[in-house]
Design a protein around this motif. Structure first.
Motif, mmCIF file in Angstrom:
data_model
loop_
_atom_site.group_PDB
_atom_site.id
_atom_site.type_symbol
_atom_site.label_atom_id
_atom_site.label_comp_id
_atom_site.label_asym_id
_atom_site.label_seq_id
_atom_site.Cartn_x
_atom_site.Cartn_y
_atom_site.Cartn_z
ATOM 1 N N SER A 482 75.646 40.755 -37.595
ATOM 2 C CA SER A 482 76.401 39.517 -37.478
ATOM 3 C C SER A 482 77.252 39.562 -36.215
ATOM 4 O O SER A 482 78.296 40.228 -36.171
ATOM 5 C CB SER A 482 77.306 39.312 -38.712
ATOM 6 N N ASP A 499 74.259 38.153 -41.233
ATOM 7 C CA ASP A 499 73.725 36.937 -40.613
ATOM 8 C C ASP A 499 72.258 37.056 -40.208
ATOM 9 O O ASP A 499 71.717 36.163 -39.548
ATOM 10 C CB ASP A 499 74.561 36.557 -39.388
ATOM 11 N N GLN A 501 70.681 38.813 -38.033
ATOM 12 C CA GLN A 501 70.320 39.119 -36.641
ATOM 13 C C GLN A 501 69.908 40.589 -36.532
ATOM 14 O O GLN A 501 70.310 41.411 -37.352
ATOM 15 C CB GLN A 501 71.507 38.829 -35.723
ATOM 16 N N ARG A 502 69.109 40.870 -35.512
ATOM 17 C CA ARG A 502 68.624 42.229 -35.313
ATOM 18 C C ARG A 502 69.111 42.766 -33.971
ATOM 19 O O ARG A 502 68.942 42.099 -32.950
ATOM 20 C CB ARG A 502 67.105 42.261 -35.380
ATOM 21 N N PHE A 520 68.183 42.547 -28.821
ATOM 22 C CA PHE A 520 68.868 41.666 -29.775
ATOM 23 C C PHE A 520 67.957 40.485 -30.093
ATOM 24 O O PHE A 520 67.279 39.950 -29.210
ATOM 25 C CB PHE A 520 70.187 41.155 -29.199
ATOM 26 N N THR A 521 67.953 40.080 -31.368
ATOM 27 C CA THR A 521 67.157 38.926 -31.807
ATOM 28 C C THR A 521 67.995 38.049 -32.719
ATOM 29 O O THR A 521 68.589 38.550 -33.696
ATOM 30 C CB THR A 521 65.882 39.368 -32.545
ATOM 31 N N GLU A 522 68.034 36.776 -32.425
ATOM 32 C CA GLU A 522 68.625 35.766 -33.301
ATOM 33 C C GLU A 522 67.467 34.973 -33.900
ATOM 34 O O GLU A 522 66.797 34.214 -33.203
ATOM 35 C CB GLU A 522 69.554 34.845 -32.511
ATOM 36 N N ALA A 532 63.364 31.691 -32.915
ATOM 37 C CA ALA A 532 64.033 32.957 -32.624
ATOM 38 C C ALA A 532 64.187 33.157 -31.126
ATOM 39 O O ALA A 532 63.272 32.877 -30.352
ATOM 40 C CB ALA A 532 63.240 34.113 -33.219
ATOM 41 N N SER A 534 65.141 36.184 -28.404
ATOM 42 C CA SER A 534 65.290 37.634 -28.296
ATOM 43 C C SER A 534 65.384 38.042 -26.836
ATOM 44 O O SER A 534 64.826 37.375 -25.949
ATOM 45 C CB SER A 534 64.113 38.346 -28.964
#
Length: 835
Positions: A482, A499, A501-502, A520-522, A532, A534
């Motif tokens: 998050s 959240d 996310q990664r 980072f990935t949303e 997504a 990233s």
């Protein structure tokens, strides 16, 4: 049941039955009070309670346990005294309880409990079995040191042991339990359990009488758990277990009914013994006549036409009668995604519908069917809730659900929602459970999804000494991160999460190299659509290292800087399992007195700018770790700008530094994987892959982005964008030319069986057949010239470490570097989904 006596002037009361019994004189009682009429209850004041016969338990404890209170009113005969006796009995502390009225003084009565305490078990000795079997029984039975020795415990233990070994085929198991009072210890008995299993009884012959339509051999196959003794059948023991045998007989009749013999039945079955202590099973049956479906009519349907329902049903007039098939096509086969008429209605919102098949006429061997349908009104989803998510925020789950308030009820949408929740990777897929609550009056439903969270973050912390230098690695991967709570101190538990996310961070360093990467990935950019975003960035430095002298020369180095940014969009066409992802990737390679074999120069800079587009479909599930069904497909295109087409250069005669200043290539790939559940949890996985690397005509094919086939598929310390394709049974990269292949293909057939699918550790075993190869150029490509292998493997998934595996593969063909020599056995260790 022990007798219970009460004596007043010694009048014996049988409290539980309320009878009148004889009386005797006691000095303290006047003659006129010497008889108590027990047919009419009388109230007394309990003057006192005494206990005798007790040894281990104190008098006050027994009085307290009985529930009787001195000074309280008591009716004799009555419930209070009965309850007191019952409580003492149910305590499992006494083998006998007697009650006496020892004195009556006007309205006061004095009672005495005479008890006989149960003995405790001192030692328990098992005889007649191996130590390992004895240890199992000691754990499984309640016959343990310190337990109260009761007849019920002895009987229960006998029955358990006999059943345990009877189910393993020891039909003549004998169990004898002896008890002996231990004179050295007060009120304690030793127990000896003698077990004589005898020999395992095997089935010599299974014989049938009365069958004509089906052969004996066919019927024996239908008895899945009851098999004849055969030397070659090592995977299924021959043993007689009555419950299994009776279940097999039921299934035998079901098989007959599936083949149209609706009236088939077992007339009798018997067991006979042979001299070699084996048994024969004789089964007498009657088949009856074979039936066919006659007319099939639909009544009450308005939503679907007769023709549509007939297609859903898939049964036609004249087909062999099969009651089981009819039931499954009408009301489902018990699987969540069953294709049947009832589910078809449910998926259109008709949750309160009812579909019933009825046999309306039987003429000779033809059965007419009416399928009666009550459609009712469509149901609307009113409320949708989620419980069990302590870390993951609600909106992360709600946005994945296919059941929204106001939608029509759909069973198919619920199943899809379960898959999407499972695919998040934050929850135990086996524990995602929907609870559908109906409100018939309002024609609405409430749906509550229950989830159980599991660890979704991974840590890699390792150090080692090799080549004269220490190498340390720190890797952190957070799958439910998050970002918005980075500055919220309360959200750190120990990191801000929830959240979806990664984010991953990896650091590796030694005296001669260092690598740093961040990604980072949303998954839901903007929070409204499944789009997504990233990005990733990494830097790697390699210094010239002399492994003999262990000296590092930092003036000679390779410096790689890379970055990528991409967007992944979930599509609605052709269906919403499809995704389209696009990314822009850049790497720069700076060489300073450092030989990089792929580029073939020591000083200079090379750049790799590419665009990747992937069109994919992923419907496997419900678990991402152990899918039971569905498929994965991917068509990928990766290419660089065609710089050479815009330049007037003779690429055959220029230096490598100039030639590879900007790398150029195009790459096309396809991969497909299918999952099919053969039996419960046993999954067949088939897959196919192919890849092609090409150029734009003016330069030769790029030395980067090539295919290296063979081994475990792990890339390792390679920086030329190579694609490592695992093919078990062969050494790493051994099936490709030294500089890599430009074409490859691979095919896999794999059978998986789970040992455990618990959230803290999922383990499964597998067997595989595999084939593949790589080639230098499309002209040399031969899709049938495959390097073949087979073997076994094991996979272990732990949330903290990801998927780990080991494979033992045997390569049936030779490798290019050793013609005429088979690859033989190879051991492969894997991390992640390599195969």
């Amino acid at each position: 049941m022990n007798r219970i006596k009460s004596s007043i002037l010694v009048v014996a009361l049988v409290v539980f039955f309320g009878y009148v019994v004889q009386a005797q004189e006691v000095e303290d009682i006047k003659p006129q009070d010497s008889i108590i009429n027990l047919t009419k209850a009388k109230k007394y004041i309990l003057g006192g309670v005494t206990v005798k016969g007790n040894q281990k338990f104190g008098e006050e404890s027994i009085k307290s346990f009985s529930g009787l209170v001195e000074g309280a009113e008591i009716k004799i005969p009555g419930d209070k005294l009965s309850s007191a006796i019952k409580k003492l009995w149910e305590s499992n502390l006494f083998s006998n309880v007697d009650v006496y009225a020892v004195k009556i003084d006007k309205d006061a009565i004095y009672l005495e409990f005479e008890v006989q305490e149960l003995t405790k078990i001192g030692t328990v000795t098992f005889r007649g079995l191996k130590k390992s079997k004895i240890a199992d029984l000691q754990k499984e039975t309640a016959l343990k040191k310190g337990a109260m020795l009761t007849e019920n415990l002895i009987t229960t233990t006998k029955n358990y042991i006999k059943k345990k070994y009877t189910e393993k085929g020891y039909l003549k198991t004998k169990v004898n339990i002896q008890t002996k009072l231990d004179t050295a210890t007060n009120n304690t008995s030793s127990v000896i359990v003698n077990v004589d299993r005898g020999t395992r009884v095997k089935i010599k012959n299974i014989r049938f009488e009365g069958n004509q339509a089906l052969k004996d051999s066919k019927l024996r196959k239908y008895l899945k758990k009851t098999k004849e003794k055969r030397f070659w059948r090592f995977w299924k023991r021959s043993k007689y277990v009555q419950d299994n045998y009776e279940g097999d007989l039921d299934k035998l009749i079901t098989k007959y009914q599936e083949k149209g013999y609706r009236d088939a039945q077992i007339i009798s079955d018997s067991i006979s013994w042979n001299n070699d202590k084996t048994i024969n099973l004789d089964i007498k049956l009657t088949e009856g006549k074979k039936y066919q479906f006659g007319q099939i009519k639909f009544l009450g349907n308005t939503v679907f036409s007769d023709e549509q329902l007939s297609r859903f049903l898939g049964i036609n007039e004249g087909d062999t009668y099969n009651g089981k098939l009819l039931s499954e096509r009408v009301n489902g086969d018990g699987t969540p995604d069953s294709q049947d008429i009832a589910n078809t209605y449910f998926n259109r919102g008709y949750m309160f519908s009812n579909v019933t098949p009825v046999e309306t006429a039987v003429k000779d061997n033809v059965i007419d069917i009416e399928i009666r349908i009550h459609e009712d009104e469509q149901a609307i989803v009113k409320n949708v809730t989620v419980v069990g998510n302590d870390k993951t925020n609600d909106h992360v789950i709600y946005r994945e659900l296919r059941t929204k308030p106001g939608d029509l009820f759909s069973k198919e949408a619920i199943i899809r929602s379960i898959r999407e929740i499972s695919q998040l990777g934050f929850f135990d897929p086996e524990a995602v459970m929907p609870d559908v609550k109906q409100n018939y009056a309002e024609k609405t439903v409430d749906i509550e999804y229950s989830v159980a969270e599991k660890g979704s973050s991974q840590i890699e912390l390792q150090g080692g000494y090799g080549g004269g230098a220490f190498i340390g690695t720190l890797g952190l991967s957070f799958s439910n991160f998050s970002v918005r709570n980075l500055f919220n101190k309360k959200a750190y538990k120990p990191i801000p999460m929830g959240d979806g996310q990664r984010m991953s961070l990896r650091l590796q360093a030694s005296k001669y190299s260092s690598t740093y990467s961040l990604s980072f990935t949303e998954p839901w950019l903007g929070g409204k659509k499944p789009k997504a975003l990233s990005f990733s960035i990494y830097n790697s430095k390699q210094y010239r290292y002399n492994f003999t002298t262990r000296d590092v020369d930092k003036s000679q180095k390779l410096d790689i800087l890379g970055a990528s940014i991409g967007v992944n969009q979930r599509l609605n066409w052709p269906d919403d399992y499809f995704t389209l992802s696009t990314s822009i990737n850049y790497q720069s390679y700076t060489l300073k007195n450092y030989r990089f074999p792929t580029l073939n120069f020591d000083n200079g800079k090379s750049n790799n700018l590419s665009v990747a587009v992937n069109f994919s479909r992923s419907s496997q599930g419900p678990s991402p770790i152990y899918p039971l069904k569905g498929s994965q497909f991917n068509i990928g295109l990766k290419l660089t700008p065609p710089f050479s087409l815009f330049e007037d250069k003779d690429y055959e005669n220029i230096s490598n530094e100039e030639k590879y200043k900007w790398l150029e290539f195009w790459k096309v790939s396809f991969s497909g994987k299918w999952y099919n559940e053969i039996t419960k949890k046993v999954v067949l996985v088939t897959s196919a892959e192919i890849g092609l690397l090409g150029d734009y005509g003016k330069k030769e094919v790029s030395p980067f982005e090539r295919f290296y086939v063979g081994g475990d598929g792990l890339q390792g310390q390679q920086f030329d964008g190579r694609q490592s394709i695992g093919l078990r049974g062969y050494p790493n990269s051994s099936l490709s030319p030294g500089g890599g292949g430009t074409v490859y293909d691979k095919f896999t057939l794999e059978m998986r069986y789970p040992i455990t699918l618990k959230p803290n550790a999922s383990i499964y075993v597998l067997g595989f057949l595999e084939g593949g190869n790589s080639y230098e150029g499309l002209v040399k490509f031969d899709p049938f010239n495959l390097k073949r292998s087979a073997g076994l493997g094991l996979r272990l998934f732990m949330p903290s470490f990801g998927l780990l595996g080991i494979d033992f593969g045997y390569g049936f063909d030779d490798v290019p570097t050793a013609p005429g020599t088979k690859a033989g056995w190879q051991t492969h260790f894997t991390i992640g989904q390599q195969f």
